[in-house]
Write a protein that holds these residues in place. Structure first.
Motif, PDB file in Angstrom:
ATOM      1  N   GLN A  26      27.915  26.227  38.356  1.00 15.91           N
ATOM      2  CA  GLN A  26      29.360  26.409  38.450  1.00 15.91           C
ATOM      3  C   GLN A  26      29.920  27.007  37.164  1.00 15.91           C
ATOM      4  N   LYS A  27      29.431  26.542  36.022  1.00 18.63           N
ATOM      5  CA  LYS A  27      29.881  27.084  34.739  1.00 18.63           C
ATOM      6  C   LYS A  27      29.504  28.562  34.615  1.00 18.63           C
ATOM      7  N   GLU A  28      28.297  28.884  35.073  1.00 16.93           N
ATOM      8  CA  GLU A  28      27.840  30.275  34.994  1.00 16.93           C
ATOM      9  C   GLU A  28      28.710  31.180  35.873  1.00 16.93           C
ATOM     10  N   ARG A  29      29.026  30.703  37.079  1.00 16.74           N
ATOM     11  CA  ARG A  29      29.875  31.494  37.969  1.00 16.74           C
ATOM     12  C   ARG A  29      31.272  31.667  37.382  1.00 16.74           C
ATOM     13  N   ALA A  30      31.799  30.610  36.791  1.00 19.67           N
ATOM     14  CA  ALA A  30      33.128  30.701  36.180  1.00 19.67           C
ATOM     15  C   ALA A  30      33.128  31.680  35.024  1.00 19.67           C
ATOM     16  N   MET A  31      32.044  31.699  34.275  1.00 18.60           N
ATOM     17  CA  MET A  31      31.947  32.614  33.156  1.00 18.60           C
ATOM     18  C   MET A  31      31.968  34.061  33.632  1.00 18.60           C
ATOM     19  N   TYR A  32      31.212  34.341  34.702  1.00 19.77           N
ATOM     20  CA  TYR A  32      31.175  35.708  35.224  1.00 19.77           C
ATOM     21  C   TYR A  32      32.517  36.108  35.838  1.00 19.77           C
ATOM     22  N   ARG A  33      33.199  35.156  36.472  1.00 21.95           N
ATOM     23  CA  ARG A  33      34.523  35.465  37.006  1.00 21.95           C
ATOM     24  C   ARG A  33      35.480  35.824  35.882  1.00 21.95           C
ATOM     25  N   GLY A  34      35.380  35.108  34.771  1.00 20.39           N
ATOM     26  CA  GLY A  34      36.232  35.390  33.634  1.00 20.39           C
ATOM     27  C   GLY A  34      35.948  36.740  33.003  1.00 20.39           C
ATOM     28  N   MET A  35      34.670  37.160  33.073  1.00 20.20           N
ATOM     29  CA  MET A  35      34.304  38.442  32.470  1.00 20.20           C
ATOM     30  C   MET A  35      34.891  39.617  33.250  1.00 20.20           C
TER      31      MET A  35
END
Length: 236
Positions: free
Chosen positions: A191-200
């Protein structure tokens, strides 16, 4: 999964270091059976201390047993050939007793370490992996390797150890609990990884603000232009 009294073992950094062979050749060697029985007796004494929750003394006994067995282990002695006396080849029965005692001691050392207030998870993992080299399906070693690896932050590898342990003992509540912990950590990490990519890849607040300023500026220019243009003539 609690340590089983008769099969637990322990190991602690700084206590009873493993033997180091110097350049001086030893002058005598105990008979193989004498050494094996001595090591087995030390392991038994360690088990008694473990049951009494005297983990420090248990650690000492398990270490001493491993030191005795080290001199009989052909894998170890091959690395010091020429610096230590030759030992006779072990019979299958002697080899089995040697490995079984080593496995019990390393397993029990890992169990004792997990009982300490400050746990050295790196050592717990290392001793558990030694057991798995000789006994790949050992549930206790799989469980402790999984717990230690999880605490060290590697949930993916921990899940592999704990999944195998769960296959061996599907009804063990402790194994299932630790496996669930590993799976939950993997889910959180995903979930953290997906959130990071969404933020990018999503518009930044700065970009949205700049776009709003631009639109406001354009609207202001339109109002100003209408105020400066000549009024239309009245129609007849």
């Amino acid at each position: 999964m609690e340590a089983a009294g008769g099969d637990e073992s322990m190991d602690v950094q700084g206590e009873a270091a493993e033997p180091i062979f110097s350049g001086h050749r030893q002058t005598s060697v105990k008979p193989v059976w004498t050494s094996l029985e001595e090591a087995a007796q030390m392991k038994t004494e360690g088990n008694v201390f473990y049951k009494e929750k005297n983990f420090r003394s248990a650690i000492g006994r398990y270490h001493r047993a491993l030191l005795v067995l080290r001199g009989l282990d052909s894998d170890v002695m091959a690395s010091v050939k020429g610096f230590a006396p030759e030992i006779p080849a072990l019979t299958p029965e002697q080899e089995a007793l040697l490995r079984n005692t080593q496995v019990d001691c390393y397993n029990n050392l890992a169990a004792c370490l997990l009982q300490r207030q400050s746990v050295d998870y790196s050592r717990v993992r290392d001793y558990s992996l030694r057991v798995l080299q000789w006994r790949p399906g050992d549930v206790k070693a799989l469980y402790r390797a999984g717990v230690a690896t999880l605490e060290m932050g590697d949930a993916q590898t921990a899940k592999q150890y704990l999944t195998q342990a769960c296959r061996e003992q599907p009804n063990d509540a402790n194994v299932r609990k630790q496996l669930q912990r590993a799976e939950e950590k993997l889910s959180r990490d995903l979930q953290k990884e997906r959130a990071m990519y969404r933020g990018m890849f999503s518009p930044s607040p700065k970009s949205s603000s700049e776009e709003g300023i631009y639109q406001t500026h354009r609207a202001s220019e339109g109002v100003l232009a209408s105020q400066l243009s000549p009024p239309n003539e009245a129609s007849n």
